[in-house]
Write a protein that holds these residues in place. Structure first.
Motif, mmCIF file in Angstrom:
data_model
loop_
_atom_site.group_PDB
_atom_site.id
_atom_site.type_symbol
_atom_site.label_atom_id
_atom_site.label_comp_id
_atom_site.label_asym_id
_atom_site.label_seq_id
_atom_site.Cartn_x
_atom_site.Cartn_y
_atom_site.Cartn_z
ATOM 1 N N ALA A 344 -123.072 -44.137 43.803
ATOM 2 C CA ALA A 344 -121.724 -44.643 43.534
ATOM 3 C C ALA A 344 -121.135 -45.316 44.767
ATOM 4 N N ALA A 345 -121.281 -44.674 45.928
ATOM 5 C CA ALA A 345 -120.748 -45.243 47.164
ATOM 6 C C ALA A 345 -121.418 -46.577 47.487
ATOM 7 N N MET A 346 -122.729 -46.611 47.362
ATOM 8 C CA MET A 346 -123.470 -47.848 47.636
ATOM 9 C C MET A 346 -123.067 -48.948 46.660
ATOM 10 N N SER A 347 -122.936 -48.578 45.375
ATOM 11 C CA SER A 347 -122.581 -49.562 44.351
ATOM 12 C C SER A 347 -121.197 -50.143 44.592
ATOM 13 N N ALA A 362 -115.089 -52.998 51.657
ATOM 14 C CA ALA A 362 -116.382 -52.465 51.225
ATOM 15 C C ALA A 362 -116.571 -51.017 51.658
ATOM 16 N N THR A 363 -116.273 -50.712 52.913
ATOM 17 C CA THR A 363 -116.451 -49.337 53.385
ATOM 18 C C THR A 363 -115.408 -48.408 52.763
ATOM 19 N N GLY A 364 -114.214 -48.926 52.499
ATOM 20 C CA GLY A 364 -113.189 -48.127 51.826
ATOM 21 C C GLY A 364 -113.590 -47.796 50.399
ATOM 22 N N ALA A 365 -114.160 -48.765 49.696
ATOM 23 C CA ALA A 365 -114.622 -48.521 48.331
ATOM 24 C C ALA A 365 -115.716 -47.468 48.318
ATOM 25 N N ALA A 366 -116.627 -47.556 49.285
ATOM 26 C CA ALA A 366 -117.701 -46.560 49.380
ATOM 27 C C ALA A 366 -117.133 -45.170 49.611
ATOM 28 N N SER A 367 -116.133 -45.072 50.479
ATOM 29 C CA SER A 367 -115.514 -43.779 50.759
ATOM 30 C C SER A 367 -114.869 -43.197 49.509
ATOM 31 N N MET A 368 -114.077 -44.000 48.809
ATOM 32 C CA MET A 368 -113.401 -43.499 47.607
ATOM 33 C C MET A 368 -114.409 -43.061 46.551
ATOM 34 N N GLN A 371 -115.964 -39.756 47.624
ATOM 35 C CA GLN A 371 -114.953 -38.696 47.581
ATOM 36 C C GLN A 371 -114.852 -38.078 46.187
ATOM 37 N N SER A 372 -114.900 -38.920 45.187
ATOM 38 C CA SER A 372 -114.664 -38.451 43.827
ATOM 39 C C SER A 372 -115.887 -37.819 43.174
ATOM 40 N N MET A 373 -116.989 -37.715 43.910
ATOM 41 C CA MET A 373 -118.198 -37.113 43.343
ATOM 42 C C MET A 373 -118.688 -35.914 44.153
ATOM 43 N N CYS A 403 -113.591 -48.090 41.923
ATOM 44 C CA CYS A 403 -113.289 -47.998 43.351
ATOM 45 C C CYS A 403 -113.371 -49.358 44.035
ATOM 46 N N ALA A 404 -114.270 -50.215 43.572
ATOM 47 C CA ALA A 404 -114.354 -51.567 44.133
ATOM 48 C C ALA A 404 -113.054 -52.318 43.881
ATOM 49 N N ASN A 405 -112.553 -52.246 42.653
ATOM 50 C CA ASN A 405 -111.301 -52.938 42.340
ATOM 51 C C ASN A 405 -110.117 -52.317 43.078
#
Length: 462
Positions: A344-347, A362-368, A371-373, A403-405
């Motif tokens: 999920a983080a990579m995606s 990009a790194t923020g999306a990976a973090s979120m 976090q949720s998994m 998370c990307a959006n």
């Protein structure tokens, strides 16, 4: 040193599990070299307290190890027949479960012999097809299969696609180091991935991109194969992605936009995996679908090129480096948060890259996404990588899109990515063995799961 192609986006393989099948095959290849190709007897010992006694048959450890002992490749079409082929080659195999309390749950202890010599090897599967040989003939070693090594009078040849570069100086090893190295320039994550892999593998820019384009083409072909329909006797779920495609075409599904195409591609790839087709562990076989399905589905909706897809996959690969270095992709160690959470983080980072988001996005999306998994367990029904693995891949892909959006819209991840990885590792330390890919807890112990397991066992004896 973690490599995007060796350890994160790869190997190209067949089989249910990369930490079982692909890793075991690599161990087998090295063991074959240790014997100079002349093997007559093999004793395989698995720790009773590890993951392998419950899963080595159903998740492909035997198939992979035997294929490696025969010298085959991880994508060899004959892999499903490797146990029979090894017997026909005159190799006697004995498997024992022993009370050893090995520190790692995926530990292989091999004793190999022929008429004139005997050698021993202890190796572990560390997740996603990665391995470490720890002992050869009683001598402590640390070999990852990325270099030509002479030991015990024999040459062990590399088993990884990108060779080790002992003189490499890596520009960064963590997300925090990357952000400091970038210095606020917001250079796209995929460009930093190219710089990293150039240094790690002594490659050129063009070679790095070309390798990932080749992987994208393999994945697109596998998706098409899955949608067209796959069959395999030893699996729980039949062909379902074709039904989903039909409902999409008839407008019979909820309007979920690009997510419907993502679910279709995720299902297709998981079905190819379960049918022993060619997949790419990205980062593992159990979590092989979320990343490529989301990237390819979104890219097709955006009418992007295969090179654009490859750049997004490279961005994902670098996020994977930041996970595999300090932690693991192995569900046997970290539960499904290590597989599905990583995917999920990579995606999420990959999808931000497709949208031309910034490095911070990009790194923020990976973090979120990770976090949720946190806390996601691994509980494969009947020890097959199908249920609930299919749903968890869909969950990872859906999470990534959201998370990307959110990141692109400016949402604040708050917790830096490296800290999230550290938190996941601490959660894993407190996760019971039953919830870490042993098929001894969670859904795997429901009455229906036990019935399915018994039915598959009876079918195998027919």
């Amino acid at each position: 040193m973690i490599s995007i192609f060796n350890d994160v986006i790869g190997p190209v393989m067949r089989g249910a599990s990369s930490s079982h099948c692909a890793a075991a095959l690599r161990i087998g290849r090295l063991a074959r070299d240790l014997m100079g190709g002349d093997i007559q007897q093999v004793l395989i010992e698995f720790d009773l307290h590890g993951s392998l006694p419950a899963t080595h048959q159903s998740q492909g450890s035997d198939m992979g190890l035997f294929g490696g002992l025969l010298g085959w490749d991880a994508a060899d079409a004959r892999l499903a027949m490797s146990p029979q082929a090894l017997r026909e080659a005159g190799v006697a195999v004995e498997i024992r479960y022993v009370d050893l309390h090995d520190p790692h749950p995926n530990t292989y202890r091999l004793t190999l012999s022929n008429a004139t010599e005997q050698h021993t090897m202890i190796a572990i599967s560390t997740g996603g097809g990665m391995i470490e040989v720890q002992d050869v003939d009683g001598q402590r070693v640390a070999l990852d299969g990325g270099a030509r090594v002479e030991i015990s009078g024999r040459v062990l040849h590399p088993v990884l696609p990108v060779l080790s570069n002992p003189g490499a100086t890596l520009p960064f090893r963590s997300c925090a180091e990357l952000m400091a190295h970038d210095g606020g320039r917001e250079i796209p994550l995929w460009q930093w991935a190219v710089e990293y892999e150039k240094a790690r593998g002594n490659l050129t820019d063009a070679e790095v991109l070309a390798k990932m384009v080749e992987i994208v083409r393999i994945l697109r072909a596998s998706i098409a194969e899955g949608v067209a329909g796959t069959t395999y006797a030893d699996r729980l779920l039949g062909h379902q992605s074709g039904m989903f495609a039909d409902h999409m075409q008839r407008g019979a599904l909820l309007n979920a936009g690009v997510l419907n195409r993502t679910v279709l591609y995720t299902t297709a790839l998981m079905e190819v995996k379960s049918a022993m087709g060619v997949i790419v562990a990205a980062p593992t076989a159990g979590a092989c679908a979320a990343l490529p399905a989301s990237v390819i589905a979104v890219a097709e909706e955006m009418q992007c090129s295969e090179e654009d897809m490859a750049r997004a996959m490279l961005a994902a690969g670098l996020i994977g480096v930041f996970i595999a270095g300090p932690w693991t992709f192995a569900a046997e160690v970290g539960g499904c948060q290590a597989e599905g959470g990583s995917a999920a983080a990579m995606s999420a980072a990959a999808l931000v890259t497709l949208a031309d988001g910034t490095l911070t996005h990009a790194t923020g999306a990976a973090s979120m996404a990770l976090q949720s998994m946190l806390g996601l367990i691994c509980d494969p029904v009947a020890a097959r990588v199908e249920i609930p693995c299919l749903g968890k891949n869909v969950l990872a892909a859906s999470n990534a899109v959201s998370c990307a959006n959110m990141a692109l819209a400016g949402f604040n991840a708050m917790i830096p990515f490296d800290e999230v990885v550290g938190a996941a590792a601490r959660v894993a330390e407190r996760m019971p063995r039953e919830h870490r890919c042993t098929a001894l807890g969670g859904l795997a112990t429901t009455p229906t799961a036990l019935r399915l397991s018994a039915e598959l066992a009876a079918r195998a004896q027919m």
